[in-house]
Enzyme design. Structure first.
Site, PDB file in Angstrom:
ATOM      1  CE  LYS A 182      86.245  66.978   6.354  1.00  0.00           C
ATOM      2  NZ  LYS A 182      86.654  68.276   5.818  1.00  0.00           N
ATOM      3  N   GLY A 239      91.207  74.699  13.759  1.00  0.00           N
ATOM      4  CA  GLY A 239      90.017  75.312  13.160  1.00  0.00           C
ATOM      5  C   GLY A 239      89.213  76.064  14.190  1.00  0.00           C
ATOM      6  CB  SER A 240      85.716  77.157  14.082  1.00  0.00           C
ATOM      7  OG  SER A 240      85.001  75.942  13.979  1.00  0.00           O
ATOM      8  N   GLY A 243      83.493  74.009  15.700  1.00  0.00           N
ATOM      9  CA  GLY A 243      83.775  72.740  15.019  1.00  0.00           C
ATOM     10  C   GLY A 243      84.655  71.855  15.890  1.00  0.00           C
ATOM     11  N   GLY A 244      85.686  72.440  16.462  1.00  0.00           N
ATOM     12  CA  GLY A 244      86.610  71.676  17.299  1.00  0.00           C
ATOM     13  C   GLY A 244      85.916  71.105  18.522  1.00  0.00           C
ATOM     14  CD  GLU A 263      95.942  76.511  16.850  1.00  0.00           C
ATOM     15  OE1 GLU A 263      95.031  77.346  17.049  1.00  0.00           O
ATOM     16  OE2 GLU A 263      96.693  76.524  15.861  1.00  0.00           O
ATOM     17  CB  CYS A 300      95.538  80.558  15.390  1.00  0.00           C
ATOM     18  SG  CYS A 300      96.956  79.776  14.651  1.00  0.00           S
ATOM     19  CD  GLU A 389      90.068  83.169  16.441  1.00  0.00           C
ATOM     20  OE1 GLU A 389      91.234  83.146  16.069  1.00  0.00           O
ATOM     21  OE2 GLU A 389      89.348  82.154  16.461  1.00  0.00           O
TER      22      GLU A 389
HETATM   23  P1  NAP Z   1      86.116  74.824  10.852  1.00  0.00           P
HETATM   24  O1  NAP Z   1      84.786  75.251  10.407  1.00  0.00           O
HETATM   25  O2  NAP Z   1      86.257  74.500  12.294  1.00  0.00           O
HETATM   26  O3  NAP Z   1      86.504  73.532   9.981  1.00  0.00           O
HETATM   27  C1  NAP Z   1      87.740  72.851  10.182  1.00  0.00           C
HETATM   28  C2  NAP Z   1      87.581  71.402   9.724  1.00  0.00           C
HETATM   29  O4  NAP Z   1      86.745  70.711  10.629  1.00  0.00           O
HETATM   30  C3  NAP Z   1      86.947  71.250   8.355  1.00  0.00           C
HETATM   31  O5  NAP Z   1      87.585  70.165   7.715  1.00  0.00           O
HETATM   32  C4  NAP Z   1      85.512  70.913   8.676  1.00  0.00           C
HETATM   33  O6  NAP Z   1      84.951  70.080   7.711  1.00  0.00           O
HETATM   34  C5  NAP Z   1      85.625  70.145   9.969  1.00  0.00           C
HETATM   35  N1  NAP Z   1      84.464  70.328  10.837  1.00  0.00           N
HETATM   36  C6  NAP Z   1      84.107  71.485  11.445  1.00  0.00           C
HETATM   37  N2  NAP Z   1      83.035  71.278  12.220  1.00  0.00           N
HETATM   38  C7  NAP Z   1      82.716  69.981  12.098  1.00  0.00           C
HETATM   39  C8  NAP Z   1      81.700  69.168  12.672  1.00  0.00           C
HETATM   40  N3  NAP Z   1      80.790  69.659  13.514  1.00  0.00           N
HETATM   41  N4  NAP Z   1      81.662  67.866  12.328  1.00  0.00           N
HETATM   42  C9  NAP Z   1      82.554  67.360  11.467  1.00  0.00           C
HETATM   43  N5  NAP Z   1      83.543  68.066  10.887  1.00  0.00           N
HETATM   44  C10 NAP Z   1      83.624  69.372  11.208  1.00  0.00           C
HETATM   45  O7  NAP Z   1      87.233  75.869  10.523  1.00  0.00           O
HETATM   46  P2  NAP Z   1      87.592  76.615   9.152  1.00  0.00           P
HETATM   47  O8  NAP Z   1      86.659  76.206   8.062  1.00  0.00           O
HETATM   48  O9  NAP Z   1      89.024  76.387   8.937  1.00  0.00           O
HETATM   49  O10 NAP Z   1      87.393  78.139   9.473  1.00  0.00           O
HETATM   50  C11 NAP Z   1      86.190  78.631  10.004  1.00  0.00           C
HETATM   51  C12 NAP Z   1      86.505  79.443  11.241  1.00  0.00           C
HETATM   52  O11 NAP Z   1      87.437  78.752  12.072  1.00  0.00           O
HETATM   53  C13 NAP Z   1      87.165  80.772  10.989  1.00  0.00           C
HETATM   54  O12 NAP Z   1      86.264  81.773  10.688  1.00  0.00           O
HETATM   55  C14 NAP Z   1      87.896  81.003  12.282  1.00  0.00           C
HETATM   56  O13 NAP Z   1      87.051  81.591  13.209  1.00  0.00           O
HETATM   57  C15 NAP Z   1      88.261  79.660  12.762  1.00  0.00           C
HETATM   58  N6  NAP Z   1      89.679  79.277  12.536  1.00  0.00           N
HETATM   59  C16 NAP Z   1      90.522  79.349  13.574  1.00  0.00           C
HETATM   60  C17 NAP Z   1      91.825  78.965  13.408  1.00  0.00           C
HETATM   61  C18 NAP Z   1      92.766  78.996  14.559  1.00  0.00           C
HETATM   62  O14 NAP Z   1      93.897  78.672  14.369  1.00  0.00           O
HETATM   63  N7  NAP Z   1      92.343  79.342  15.735  1.00  0.00           N
HETATM   64  C19 NAP Z   1      92.294  78.520  12.195  1.00  0.00           C
HETATM   65  C20 NAP Z   1      91.409  78.449  11.125  1.00  0.00           C
HETATM   66  C21 NAP Z   1      90.099  78.822  11.335  1.00  0.00           C
HETATM   67  P3  NAP Z   1      83.812  70.584   6.694  1.00  0.00           P
HETATM   68  O15 NAP Z   1      84.287  71.883   6.158  1.00  0.00           O
HETATM   69  O16 NAP Z   1      83.765  69.488   5.688  1.00  0.00           O
HETATM   70  O17 NAP Z   1      82.594  70.676   7.530  1.00  0.00           O
END
Ligand code: NAP
Length: 515
Positions: A182, A239-240, A243-244, A263, A300, A389
């Site tokens: 994805k 990711g977040s 979302g995770g 993660e 992270c 975080e």
């Molecule tokens: P994200 O919002 O969790 O998105 C990561 C992936 O998951 C994207 O491809 C997103 O797709 C998909 N996704 C997220 N929620 C979803 C849902 N409910 N249903 C279906 N698909 C979903 O993370 P991000 O855009 O990389 O960054 C946003 C935040 O994540 C940051 O501000 C930070 O807090 C955190 N982050 C943490 C880490 C870590 O390693 N801990 C790393 C990166 C980011 P779409 O964009 O198409 O929705």
């Protein structure tokens, strides 16, 4: 060599577009148009992955290793173009993109070598005991087998090393699992050119096209359809937390629940022990500032919290940190959404009871400047908001009164990717008290260093108890990460002629190595 994306999805070897589109939002450079992903494309990709599994999942380790090496070479052949579009989309500097490309190809080659050696198969053999009383023992052998097609969600903060051909993809392909990837909307063009490299390697190695597909995003439906597809057998995600967790819950509610290796978030606490602070507090403060601001704090493993015992040494450490942070300039963040989340997070933290501003910053659109806050242990322990975080260069100093209170703070943390001790010889007694607590909290415990900069190696663990990850038994970095996409199978009394080649003993299959 400039790369201009066509904006399509790679589905089983074909570049396919859809009517609906979204545009990229680069930090600089041209905006490009991308086709929005659909559930139908996910279905096509998953079916092709399942078809490919019957070949790819059963081919020799050597052939899979050659494929991983070929991907690394195809990425290197596009090096300049990858760096150019990667810098444009993410705002990260060229040196970072070049470094990440090296890490990405290094990971692919590390996994190639890892599966050639074959120890990851964890082969076991209980010889038959036909004369055993009261019951004979059958011939029992076991080894790890690939789980089937795997879904991978790339991370916004690592456009190469944790994205299209990043660690999760490399681990899954090494295990023998086709990947449906994805794409991340933060770097769709970078994703496309890397997918092109993987596609070229597939053709070069004569593999079934469904071994790898890329479905771009543009809508939340794509990720949801992917984790719910019945042919997908495991998910790798970075990711977040929100979302995770949403995707984890979808996996758990399927008719056939599947493992979701997420993660997620971490504040990566550091415990600054008194003798270390007395001996080198200024140096530690400067080091913390450097680690906190690296990559605009978008790691992270960013160390967001330092726990200190109240006193002059702690004050000197805090002042050195503040001074170093105040000298660091604004940095471009990965997306406007991440920049907005950072600004909101900093404002939320600053409004909590007992929180003292040591360094506040005004952030322009998509820019990050550091924040530094201070709070007492009592106010911190009572307030979960302060342990969440904030993705970006935000530091929090938690001041404790004594060693016992430091232990109470350590015990109050939720799961972490890392926990750090800064200590000198005279701190050993307190260090020994903290170790069992930190070991329960974190996937990686380190001393006298900073947690950013994760080594990709055999011993690395990049995971930890929830919410650092959704599966405490796994790591998403290093060779051990292959275990996420394998499952053990026991073969009881199976004739040698029917056994997988990797499990047959030398005397049964002449020419094969014994184990
Ligand atoms: P994200 O919002 O969790 O998105 C990561 C992936 O998951 C994207 O491809 C997103 O797709 C998909 N996704 C997220 N929620 C979803 C849902 N409910 N249903 C279906 N698909 C979903 O993370 P991000 O855009 O990389 O960054 C946003 C935040 O994540 C940051 O501000 C930070 O807090 C955190 N982050 C943490 C880490 C870590 O390693 N801990 C790393 C990166 C980011 P779409 O964009 O198409 O929705």
């Amino acid at each position: 060599m400039t790369f201009t994306p066509h904006g399509k999805h790679l589905i089983a070897g074909e570049w396919i577009g859809t009517e609906q589109t979204f545009t990229s939002a680069p930090a600089n450079g041209p905006v490009h148009v991308f086709s929005v992903g659909t559930a139908d494309l996910v279905d096509q990709a998953a079916r092709a992955a399942e078809d490919a599994f019957w070949t790819y999942g059963y081919m020799t380790r050597a052939a899979r290793a050659d494929f991983l090496d070929a991907i690394a070479e195809e990425i290197e052949a596009r090096a300049e173009a990858i760096t150019e579009i990667g810098c444009q989309e993410t705002g990260l500097p060229e040196v970072r993109l070049n470094g990440e490309r090296g890490r990405t190809t290094g990971q692919l080659r590390l996994f190639a070598d890892h599966i050639r050696i074959g120890e990851y198969l964890d082969r076991r053999y209980d010889e038959a005991l036909p004369e055993r009383q009261p019951l004979p023992r059958p011939d029992l052998r076991a080894m790890q087998r690939p789980v089937g097609p795997v879904a991978v969600f790339g991370a916004s903060n690592f456009p190469l090393a944790f994205s299209t051909a990043g660690g999760d993809t490399a681990a899954a392909l090494a295990a023998g699992c086709p990947v449906v990837f994805k794409g991340h909307d933060a770097h769709p063009g970078t994703g496309e050119i890397v997918a092109e490299a993987i596609h070229a390697a597939i053709l070069e190695c004569g593999l079934p096209a469904g071994v790898f597909s890329l479905v771009q995003g543009g809508t939340i439906d794509v990720g949801q359809a992917l984790v719910q597809h019945s042919l997908i057998k495991a998910v790798g995600f970075t990711g977040s937390l929100s979302g995770g967790r949403a995707l984890f819950d979808l996996c758990a509610h399927r008719d056939e629940p599947i493992p979701f290796f997420g993660e997620l978030g971490s504040v990566n606490p550091m415990f600054m022990l008194p003798e270390a602070l007395a001996n080198r507090g200024t140096e530690l403060g400067q080091g913390w500032a450097g680690s906190l601001t690296m990559g605009a704090g978008q790691f992270c493993t960013n160390p967001g919290i330092a726990v200190v015992i109240a006193g002059a040494e702690a004050d000197a450490f805090v002042e050195a940190t503040r001074a170093a942070l105040s000298e660091s300039g604004a940095q471009v963040m990965l997306t406007e959404g991440i920049a907005a989340a950072y600004a909101n997070g900093a404002s939320r933290v600053g409004q909590q009871t007992g929180v003292q501003d040591l360094l506040t910053s005004m952030c322009d659109r998509r820019e990050a400047k550091p924040f530094l806050f201070r709070v007492t242990a009592r106010d911190w322990i009572d307030n979960h908001v302060l342990a969440e975080e904030v993705f970006g260069p935000l530091g929090m100093v938690v001041v404790v009164q004594d060693a016992d209170e430091m232990l109470s703070v350590a015990r109050s943390f939720t799961g972490q990717l890392t926990a750090t001790l800064h200590l000198d010889d005279a701190d050993a007694a307190l260090g020994r008290r903290l170790m069992p607590v930190l070991e329960r909290k974190a996937g990686r415990v380190l001393a006298n260093g900073f947690p950013t900069g994760v080594e990709v190696s055999d011993s690395m663990v990049h995971g930890g108890p929830y919410p650092a990850s959704t599966n405490f038994g796994a790591t998403s970095v290093g060779t051990l990460s292959i275990r996420r996409f394998l499952r053990p199978v026991c073969y009881q009394n199976i004739p040698a002629a029917l056994l997988p080649a990797d499990l047959a003993r030398a005397e049964e299959r002449p020419g094969l190595h014994d184990y």
